[in-house]
Design a protein around this motif. Structure first.
Motif, PDB file in Angstrom:
ATOM      1  N   ASN A  85      43.322  48.419  82.958  1.00 38.78           N
ATOM      2  CA  ASN A  85      44.157  49.492  83.505  1.00 38.78           C
ATOM      3  C   ASN A  85      44.409  50.540  82.406  1.00 38.78           C
ATOM      4  N   SER A  86      43.641  51.618  82.432  1.00 39.94           N
ATOM      5  CA  SER A  86      43.711  52.559  81.316  1.00 39.94           C
ATOM      6  C   SER A  86      45.051  53.319  81.282  1.00 39.94           C
ATOM      7  N   ALA A  87      45.651  53.582  82.460  1.00 38.07           N
ATOM      8  CA  ALA A  87      46.948  54.289  82.475  1.00 38.07           C
ATOM      9  C   ALA A  87      48.006  53.419  81.780  1.00 38.07           C
ATOM     10  N   LEU A  88      47.974  52.131  82.102  1.00 38.94           N
ATOM     11  CA  LEU A  88      48.932  51.198  81.490  1.00 38.94           C
ATOM     12  C   LEU A  88      48.728  51.154  79.977  1.00 38.94           C
ATOM     13  N   ARG A  89      47.487  51.054  79.561  1.00 42.07           N
ATOM     14  CA  ARG A  89      47.222  50.951  78.123  1.00 42.07           C
ATOM     15  C   ARG A  89      47.661  52.211  77.393  1.00 42.07           C
ATOM     16  N   GLY A  90      47.438  53.370  78.018  1.00 40.04           N
ATOM     17  CA  GLY A  90      47.858  54.629  77.397  1.00 40.04           C
ATOM     18  C   GLY A  90      49.371  54.682  77.263  1.00 40.04           C
ATOM     19  N   ALA A  91      50.071  54.334  78.349  1.00 40.90           N
ATOM     20  CA  ALA A  91      51.545  54.377  78.332  1.00 40.90           C
ATOM     21  C   ALA A  91      52.089  53.399  77.292  1.00 40.90           C
ATOM     22  N   MET A  92      51.488  52.203  77.227  1.00 40.68           N
ATOM     23  CA  MET A  92      51.955  51.196  76.271  1.00 40.68           C
ATOM     24  C   MET A  92      51.721  51.657  74.832  1.00 40.68           C
ATOM     25  N   ARG A  93      50.537  52.205  74.606  1.00 40.68           N
ATOM     26  CA  ARG A  93      50.212  52.644  73.243  1.00 40.68           C
ATOM     27  C   ARG A  93      51.195  53.727  72.793  1.00 40.68           C
ATOM     28  N   GLU A 121      60.200  66.870  95.875  1.00 39.91           N
ATOM     29  CA  GLU A 121      58.945  67.540  95.536  1.00 39.91           C
ATOM     30  C   GLU A 121      58.358  66.912  94.261  1.00 39.91           C
ATOM     31  N   TYR A 122      57.030  66.831  94.198  1.00 38.95           N
ATOM     32  CA  TYR A 122      56.428  66.218  93.005  1.00 38.95           C
ATOM     33  C   TYR A 122      56.713  67.053  91.756  1.00 38.95           C
ATOM     34  N   SER A 123      57.099  66.367  90.693  1.00 34.42           N
ATOM     35  CA  SER A 123      57.216  66.997  89.377  1.00 34.42           C
ATOM     36  C   SER A 123      56.980  65.918  88.342  1.00 34.42           C
ATOM     37  N   ASP A 124      56.356  66.276  87.231  1.00 40.05           N
ATOM     38  CA  ASP A 124      56.263  65.283  86.152  1.00 40.05           C
ATOM     39  C   ASP A 124      57.106  65.723  84.951  1.00 40.05           C
ATOM     40  N   ASP A 125      58.059  66.618  85.225  1.00 41.06           N
ATOM     41  CA  ASP A 125      58.967  67.056  84.173  1.00 41.06           C
ATOM     42  C   ASP A 125      60.123  66.047  84.079  1.00 41.06           C
ATOM     43  N   PRO A 126      60.264  65.367  82.936  1.00 38.63           N
ATOM     44  CA  PRO A 126      61.316  64.345  82.827  1.00 38.63           C
ATOM     45  C   PRO A 126      62.708  64.876  83.170  1.00 38.63           C
ATOM     46  N   ALA A 127      62.988  66.138  82.817  1.00 36.08           N
ATOM     47  CA  ALA A 127      64.328  66.683  83.097  1.00 36.08           C
ATOM     48  C   ALA A 127      64.551  66.808  84.606  1.00 36.08           C
ATOM     49  N   ILE A 181      61.876  51.161  88.340  1.00 34.91           N
ATOM     50  CA  ILE A 181      61.120  49.958  88.746  1.00 34.91           C
ATOM     51  C   ILE A 181      61.697  49.342  90.026  1.00 34.91           C
ATOM     52  N   GLN A 182      62.991  49.560  90.258  1.00 40.13           N
ATOM     53  CA  GLN A 182      63.545  49.043  91.514  1.00 40.13           C
ATOM     54  C   GLN A 182      62.903  49.748  92.707  1.00 40.13           C
ATOM     55  N   ILE A 183      62.789  51.082  92.633  1.00 43.55           N
ATOM     56  CA  ILE A 183      62.205  51.744  93.801  1.00 43.55           C
ATOM     57  C   ILE A 183      60.692  51.496  93.867  1.00 43.55           C
ATOM     58  N   ALA A 184      60.099  51.107  92.718  1.00 46.15           N
ATOM     59  CA  ALA A 184      58.664  50.760  92.728  1.00 46.15           C
ATOM     60  C   ALA A 184      58.448  49.324  93.198  1.00 46.15           C
ATOM     61  N   GLY A 185      59.538  48.559  93.342  1.00 46.77           N
ATOM     62  CA  GLY A 185      59.420  47.157  93.765  1.00 46.77           C
ATOM     63  C   GLY A 185      58.854  46.268  92.668  1.00 46.77           C
ATOM     64  N   ARG A 216      54.922  59.672  82.935  1.00 42.51           N
ATOM     65  CA  ARG A 216      55.765  60.561  83.749  1.00 42.51           C
ATOM     66  C   ARG A 216      55.077  60.999  85.047  1.00 42.51           C
ATOM     67  N   ARG A 217      53.739  61.029  85.024  1.00 43.07           N
ATOM     68  CA  ARG A 217      53.031  61.407  86.267  1.00 43.07           C
ATOM     69  C   ARG A 217      53.234  60.325  87.331  1.00 43.07           C
ATOM     70  N   GLN A 218      53.158  59.079  86.888  1.00 45.98           N
ATOM     71  CA  GLN A 218      53.363  57.978  87.847  1.00 45.98           C
ATOM     72  C   GLN A 218      54.796  57.998  88.398  1.00 45.98           C
ATOM     73  N   VAL A 219      55.747  58.314  87.509  1.00 40.09           N
ATOM     74  CA  VAL A 219      57.140  58.373  87.975  1.00 40.09           C
ATOM     75  C   VAL A 219      57.305  59.527  88.961  1.00 40.09           C
ATOM     76  N   GLY A 220      56.667  60.650  88.667  1.00 35.91           N
ATOM     77  CA  GLY A 220      56.729  61.810  89.578  1.00 35.91           C
ATOM     78  C   GLY A 220      56.183  61.467  90.952  1.00 35.91           C
ATOM     79  N   GLN A 221      55.043  60.773  90.958  1.00 40.19           N
ATOM     80  CA  GLN A 221      54.450  60.378  92.252  1.00 40.19           C
ATOM     81  C   GLN A 221      55.362  59.411  93.003  1.00 40.19           C
ATOM     82  N   LEU A 222      55.904  58.485  92.246  1.00 40.87           N
ATOM     83  CA  LEU A 222      56.792  57.480  92.851  1.00 40.87           C
ATOM     84  C   LEU A 222      58.014  58.145  93.491  1.00 40.87           C
TER      85      LEU A 222
END
Ligand code: SF4
Length: 454
Positions: A20-28, A175-181, A142-146, A161-167
């Motif tokens: 899972n490359s997204a996971l590895r990137g986020a972890m790194r 509306e989708y945003s990947d801006d943490p603020a 993670i609660q809303i992601a189950g 942050r992109r995954q959180v935006g999609q979630l």
């Protein structure tokens, strides 16, 4: 409720995580950032001195645990809290559910607590009809992601942050945003309503102070403070080893915990809660319950794994572990991941369940080096591996290979013969032998070390 007792398939989980490359990137990104921030934050400290003092203090508490638990209970009750002792997870869940049901409460706000994960509190409350709203941003995500947390301090470390935006767009209809603020603003708005309408709040505790009966919370978002002081009812659930003797001991941990956890010199909010609201006070819960979870700890602190319970749950050993850094927390399949998680899972859930996790370590020692309270994780991991062998829980092939190897190395003649045979036949073994690992291994040398240097 059905919480599995079967063995955790760590190897399969790890293979999945590694692809899972997204996971590895986020972890790194996350673990590297924490490691750098931690190194900077501790540079100005007399670190070794503080680690030694903190370690000694934690050991002193563990050596006198029942006395400290009694003292804490007495002083917490004197301060107006109701204290409940829970022998195990089932008892703790039952106590918390009964308190809420007795008050007719069907919805609670909750701040982050690993002990509540250990006792699978949310699942249970949901089963008895009580909705739990996590209010720490990572826990909320993670609660809303189950999902469950994948780090003991940063529960959503595996998401970018992109995954959180999609979630958020999918589950909250924004509306989708990947801006943490922007994403934080969305969560804040929802959680503010929850805080204002909540009739009860549940929290954990980073420490409990025996001399005053207080519980201490370190948080960064202020949500812990809202959960514990806004609703009229507050339930704190904590494991018994969280106790420290007095408030005078707290500064040591104030210096060590945030620096080890997130590389901050100090946490944003530090709350010391002593009993329920007194006449004349304007804040605080009107009714405070404290659930003290044992779950085998009273027994474990008198045995060979005692030092594990010095742990102050900073998460530094996770960030330093080369295995955790690439596979993430979910691969461990247990409440507590990383090096401390392997040991705690084996102790709290049993060797049968944790046996494959004991391979999730390189024994490089990095976890022990960063631990602010000197939990000897590498030694404990080795000890558990020894116990796993003694209990016959290693694969049959490994047992036979080790028994054969043991017999061969006992006799120099056989060892030497084996070495020559290995050297001669190795090319064929590599070609026809099983798996990648054999393919990567070097050819055994034909002469012993002594022969080469005699
Ligand atoms: S074992 Fe040490 S480094 Fe790991 S979480 Fe506990 S206190 Fe932190």
């Amino acid at each position: 409720m059905n919480h599995s007792t079967s063995s955790i398939p760590f190897r399969e989980n790890a293979v999945k995580a590694l692809s899972n490359s997204a996971l590895r990137g986020a972890m790194r990104n996350a673990t590297e950032t924490f490691a750098i921030k931690r190194a900077d934050a501790v540079a100005a400290l007399p670190l070794e001195e503080l680690r030694e003092e903190a370690s000694e203090l934690r050991l002193h508490v563990l050596n006198n645990l029942s006395e400290y638990v009694d003292r804490f209970e007495m002083n917490a009750v004197r301060a107006g809290a109701k204290v409940h002792r829970a022998k195990d997870s089932e008892a703790a869940r039952g106590i918390i559910a009964s308190i809420l049901q007795d008050h007719g409460i069907g919805r609670v706000v909750k701040s982050k607590s690993m002990v509540s994960e250990e006792i699978h509190l949310n699942d249970y409350l949901q089963e008895v009809g009580i909705t739990v709203v996590e209010t720490d941003l990572g826990e909320y995500i993670i609660q809303i992601a189950g999902e469950g947390p994948s780090h003991i301090i940063v529960p959503a470390i595996h998401k970018d942050r992109r995954q959180v935006g999609q979630l958020f767009a999918e589950k909250l209809g924004c509306e989708y945003s990947d801006d943490p603020a922007v994403l934080t603003g969305v969560a804040k708005k929802i959680l503010r309503e929850e805080f204002l309408s909540a009739k009860a709040g549940i929290s954990g505790a980073n420490f409990a102070v025996a001399e005053s009966g207080s519980i201490v919370l370190f948080t960064n978002e202020g949500n812990g403070r809202m959960c514990t002081s806004l609703p009229p009812l507050h339930i704190a659930v904590l494991s018994i080893e969280k106790i420290i003797p007095s408030l005078a001991d707290l500064p040591k941990f104030i210096r060590l915990l945030p620096r080890s956890a997130t590389g901050q010199t100090i946490t944003s909010y530090l709350s010391v809660l002593t009993g329920s609201r007194k006449p004349g006070e304007s804040t605080g819960a009107q009714e405070m319950h404290i659930v003290l979870l044992d779950n085998g700890r009273s027994e474990l602190v008198s045995g060979e794994y005692r030092e594990m319970f010095k742990c102050i749950r900073c998460g530094a050993c996770l960030n330093a572990c080369p295995v955790y850094r690439v596979v993430g927390g979910h691969a461990y399949g247990s409440t507590y991941p990383g090096p401390m998680g392997i040991v705690l899972t084996a102790l709290l859930e049993g060797m049968e369940r944790a046996k494959s996790l004991l391979d999730a370590t390189t024994l490089c020692g990095a976890c022990g080096d960063v631990c602010p309270v000197k939990v000897p994780l590498p030694r404990l991991l080795r000890l558990l591996r020894e116990r796993r062998v003694e209990q016959g829980l290693t694969p049959r092939l490994e047992q036979n290979a080790m028994a054969g190897f043991g017999r061969v190395v006992e006799k120099p003649f056989l060892f030497h013969l084996g070495q020559i045979a290995g050297h001669v036949f190795w090319p064929a073994v590599k070609k026809f032998g099983p798996g990648d690992a054999v393919g990567r291994m070097p050819r055994p040398v034909s002469r012993t070390f002594r022969e080469r240097f005699a």
